[in-house]
Design an enzyme around this catalytic site. Structure first.
Site, PDB file in Angstrom:
ATOM      1  N   GLU A  40      32.497  54.808  29.316  1.00 53.96           N
ATOM      2  CA  GLU A  40      33.301  54.486  30.504  1.00 53.96           C
ATOM      3  C   GLU A  40      34.778  54.430  30.101  1.00 53.96           C
ATOM      4  OE1 GLU A  40      33.163  53.930  33.956  1.00 53.96           O
ATOM      5  OE2 GLU A  40      35.280  53.479  33.625  1.00 53.96           O
ATOM      6  N   ARG A 201      41.881  49.315  53.702  1.00 51.46           N
ATOM      7  CA  ARG A 201      40.684  48.520  53.414  1.00 51.46           C
ATOM      8  C   ARG A 201      41.085  47.086  53.109  1.00 51.46           C
ATOM      9  NH1 ARG A 201      37.686  52.151  48.863  1.00 51.46           N
ATOM     10  NH2 ARG A 201      35.734  51.264  49.585  1.00 51.46           N
TER      11      ARG A 201
HETATM   12  C1  LIG Z   1      36.328  53.870  51.952  1.00 54.83           C
HETATM   13  C2  LIG Z   1      34.978  54.241  51.357  1.00 54.83           C
HETATM   14  C3  LIG Z   1      33.821  53.618  51.836  1.00 54.83           C
HETATM   15  C4  LIG Z   1      32.560  53.988  51.352  1.00 54.83           C
HETATM   16  N1  LIG Z   1      31.454  53.366  51.860  1.00 54.83           N
HETATM   17  C5  LIG Z   1      30.229  53.748  51.440  1.00 54.83           C
HETATM   18  C6  LIG Z   1      29.061  53.128  51.973  1.00 54.83           C
HETATM   19  O1  LIG Z   1      29.119  52.216  52.814  1.00 54.83           O
HETATM   20  N2  LIG Z   1      27.834  53.545  51.521  1.00 54.83           N
HETATM   21  C7  LIG Z   1      27.719  54.527  50.557  1.00 54.83           C
HETATM   22  O2  LIG Z   1      26.573  54.875  50.196  1.00 54.83           O
HETATM   23  N3  LIG Z   1      28.802  55.122  50.030  1.00 54.83           N
HETATM   24  C8  LIG Z   1      30.059  54.759  50.442  1.00 54.83           C
HETATM   25  N4  LIG Z   1      31.162  55.353  49.896  1.00 54.83           N
HETATM   26  C9  LIG Z   1      30.986  56.343  48.815  1.00 54.83           C
HETATM   27  C10 LIG Z   1      30.771  55.656  47.469  1.00 54.83           C
HETATM   28  O3  LIG Z   1      31.835  54.766  47.223  1.00 54.83           O
HETATM   29  C11 LIG Z   1      30.715  56.683  46.330  1.00 54.83           C
HETATM   30  O4  LIG Z   1      29.831  57.731  46.670  1.00 54.83           O
HETATM   31  C12 LIG Z   1      30.191  56.042  45.046  1.00 54.83           C
HETATM   32  O5  LIG Z   1      30.964  54.918  44.687  1.00 54.83           O
HETATM   33  C13 LIG Z   1      30.226  57.064  43.896  1.00 54.83           C
HETATM   34  O6  LIG Z   1      29.737  56.469  42.710  1.00 54.83           O
HETATM   35  P1  LIG Z   1      29.840  57.268  41.333  1.00 54.83           P
HETATM   36  O7  LIG Z   1      29.178  56.388  40.335  1.00 54.83           O
HETATM   37  O8  LIG Z   1      29.343  58.658  41.506  1.00 54.83           O
HETATM   38  O9  LIG Z   1      31.403  57.398  41.039  1.00 54.83           O
HETATM   39  P2  LIG Z   1      32.512  56.272  40.767  1.00 54.83           P
HETATM   40  O10 LIG Z   1      32.152  54.988  41.405  1.00 54.83           O
HETATM   41  O11 LIG Z   1      33.814  56.891  41.108  1.00 54.83           O
HETATM   42  O12 LIG Z   1      32.443  56.018  39.188  1.00 54.83           O
HETATM   43  C14 LIG Z   1      32.977  56.918  38.270  1.00 54.83           C
HETATM   44  C15 LIG Z   1      33.227  56.167  36.969  1.00 54.83           C
HETATM   45  O13 LIG Z   1      33.615  57.120  35.965  1.00 54.83           O
HETATM   46  C16 LIG Z   1      34.724  56.626  35.237  1.00 54.83           C
HETATM   47  N5  LIG Z   1      35.432  57.805  34.709  1.00 54.83           N
HETATM   48  C17 LIG Z   1      36.200  58.684  35.403  1.00 54.83           C
HETATM   49  N6  LIG Z   1      36.647  59.666  34.584  1.00 54.83           N
HETATM   50  C18 LIG Z   1      36.147  59.400  33.353  1.00 54.83           C
HETATM   51  C19 LIG Z   1      36.242  60.076  32.089  1.00 54.83           C
HETATM   52  N7  LIG Z   1      36.939  61.220  31.929  1.00 54.83           N
HETATM   53  N8  LIG Z   1      35.591  59.520  31.013  1.00 54.83           N
HETATM   54  C20 LIG Z   1      34.880  58.370  31.146  1.00 54.83           C
HETATM   55  N9  LIG Z   1      34.739  57.710  32.330  1.00 54.83           N
HETATM   56  C21 LIG Z   1      35.369  58.221  33.421  1.00 54.83           C
HETATM   57  C22 LIG Z   1      35.503  55.809  36.240  1.00 54.83           C
HETATM   58  O14 LIG Z   1      36.340  54.857  35.601  1.00 54.83           O
HETATM   59  C23 LIG Z   1      34.377  55.171  37.052  1.00 54.83           C
HETATM   60  O15 LIG Z   1      33.946  53.938  36.517  1.00 54.83           O
HETATM   61  C24 LIG Z   1      32.444  55.000  50.358  1.00 54.83           C
HETATM   62  C25 LIG Z   1      33.600  55.613  49.848  1.00 54.83           C
HETATM   63  C26 LIG Z   1      34.869  55.247  50.327  1.00 54.83           C
HETATM   64  C27 LIG Z   1      36.083  55.937  49.778  1.00 54.83           C
END
Ligand SMILES: Cc1cc2nc3c(=O)[nH]c(=O)nc-3n(C[C@H](O)[C@H](O)[C@H](O)COP(=O)(O)OP(=O)(O)OC[C@H]3O[C@@H](n4cnc5c(N)ncnc54)[C@H](O)[C@@H]3O)c2cc1C
Length: 423
Positions: A40, A201
């Site tokens: 991370e 937000r």
């Molecule tokens: C306003 C808003 C409201 C939302 N509401 C909902 C909802 O109600 N229900 C729902 O299902 N979804 C919702 N979503 C969508 C949801 O937030 C995302 O789909 C979800 O958080 C994605 O999770 P993830 O683990 O794929 O990515 P992320 O949560 O973006 O995690 C990515 C991680 O990778 C790390 N990272 C990035 N680059 C690197 C790198 N090069 N090397 C190492 N680590 C790295 C980051 O630090 C982060 O911790 C919403 C989105 C928004 C913008």
């Protein structure tokens, strides 16, 4: 459920990114007896202090990844405040004049979960508590990876350190480095697009919200629709807090800032919603300063994998939030991928591309459909397009919009994926 410390498979998995997608996958792989490490970029696992809601499909995926995830979720999950609103996902209302009900959208017949929302940071903490501390590595921002002659992958981090694994999973979010390396730099830049909307937000103490708009509107989830935006409010923290997201169309073209999250003054937000109805203005009056988030989504990737490298969650299919389904798709990814890697047909590192082929075939069409229908939902909520003056028609559309996402049987999806693995 017992977790396995030793691996049952002769390959190792490196997950880059410890958000909801990366952590859920790590829990799922461990549940399958697969050895996994998480890298991370941030100094700790962290999520913002905002709400997130999950539909029946997502809650079912939690259970199938590892029942411990659903247990953790249930400890935090907040339902609507009124008993008669138990099965309601969102009450859609007019944002102008009186808050007239346009549609009461309820979750399907099988899973009457209604609104099930959690505080993001608390949910991520619960996920983090389900993995051993020593598999998480912080301050590790992936720069590149290369395949060695042995077939092993070398991961190179910004701090100059390296790590080795047989499998690399990009769970690194909407600005994914792994996606960029996998698909080519041009395609990630071209693949992200500003959706013409931004959102403010914030969180409000529920007792203040109740005073401002009354118990019914404050304690149960509402979405107020207007000509150039929409405003979502729902309870989190077992009803102690109201989560607010105020979406606004950006009228003047592209997003011109490098940053997607801008500090903004409450007065900008109040100006944006100045001519809206009383409930919306009363809620926004309680938000002091609210950050402004530009909303981007991704054009469809032609593939989610190459060789032993694969994408999950937003790195694969970042979506607008208009169906509350983005993180739910990350959970579906985590379930299908951990199940395929844990399957007895995936015996060694050489079998990984076949597992990824099945994952890609099953997950790509559905997750990309969520991205495109979510955009359309955003247009409907802001009453854009034809026939939007007819709120009865809008209501009809809203009642149908979520069914195909929620009614998915995750066991059947898994069977289809497993059948492909056998081919
Ligand atoms: C306003 C808003 C409201 C939302 N509401 C909902 C909802 O109600 N229900 C729902 O299902 N979804 C919702 N979503 C969508 C949801 O937030 C995302 O789909 C979800 O958080 C994605 O999770 P993830 O683990 O794929 O990515 P992320 O949560 O973006 O995690 C990515 C991680 O990778 C790390 N990272 C990035 N680059 C690197 C790198 N090069 N090397 C190492 N680590 C790295 C980051 O630090 C982060 O911790 C919403 C989105 C928004 C913008």
């Amino acid at each position: 459920m017992a977790h396995h410390d030793s691996t049952g498979k002769p390959f190792t998995v490196a997950i880059v990114g410890g958000g909801i997608g990366g952590l859920a996958l790590a829990i799922g792989l461990r549940h399958q007896g697969i050895s996994v490490q998480i890298y991370e970029a941030a100094p700790a696992f962290a999520e913002i202090g905002a709400g997130i809601a999950f539909g029946p499909n997502a809650i079912s995926a939690m259970y199938l990844i590892d029942p411990a995830i659903r247990d953790a979720f249930r400890r935090l999950a907040t339902k609507n405040g009124f008993d008669e609103e138990d099965e309601t996902w969102i009450n859609f209302r007019s944002g102008f004049g009186e808050p007239t009900l346009i549609a009461k959208v309820q979750t399907g017949d099988q899973e009457k979960t209604g609104l099930s929302s959690v505080h993001r940071a608390r949910f991520l903490d619960e996920l983090a508590s389900l993995i051993p501390k020593d598999i998480a590595h912080f301050g590790k921002r992936l720069l590149s990876f290369q395949e060695e002659a042995s077939g092993k992958l070398t991961l190179v981090f910004e701090d100059g350190e390296t790590a080795f694994a047989d499998v690399l999973v990009g769970a690194d979010g909407v600005r994914s480095r792994v996606r960029q390396l996998l698909l080519g730099k041009e395609s990630v830049l071209d693949g992200l697009s500003f959706t013409g909307k931004y959102a403010y937000r914030g969180l409000i103490a529920m007792d203040k919200a109740r005073e401002a708009v009354g118990d019914e509107l404050a304690m149960n989830s509402q979405m107020y629709l207007g000509k150039d935006g929409h405003v979502l409010t729902y309870p989190i923290d077992h009803g102690k807090t109201m989560n607010v997201v105020a979406f606004k169309n950006k009228e003047d073209g592209p997003w011109e800032h490098d940053h997607w999250v801008l500090k903004s003054k409450g007065e900008d937000m109040r100006r944006d919603f100045a001519n809206w109805g009383t409930p919306v203005r009363s809620v926004l009056d309680l938000m002091v300063d609210a950050d402004m988030w530009a909303l981007f989504d991704m054009l469809p990737a032609p593939t989610y994998y190459k060789g032993n490298v694969v994408l999950v969650g937003d790195a694969a299919h970042a979506s607008t939030p208009h169906q509350g389904a983005g993180a739910g798709q990350a959970l579906e990814d985590a379930f299908i991928l951990s199940m395929l890697l844990g399957d007895k047909k995936t015996r060694c590192a050489g079998d990984i591309p076949a597992a990824f082929r099945a994952y890609d075939a099953i997950r790509r069409p559905r997750s990309q459909k969520v991205v495109s229908t979510s955009r359309t939902a955003g247009a409907t909520y802001a009453l854009q397009g034809e026939a939007r003056d007819n709120l009865d028609e809008v209501g009809e559309e809203l009642l149908q919009r979520y069914k195909w996402i929620w009614d998915e049987d995750m066991q059947v999806q898994a069977e289809h994926a497993r059948a492909l693995l056998g081919q």
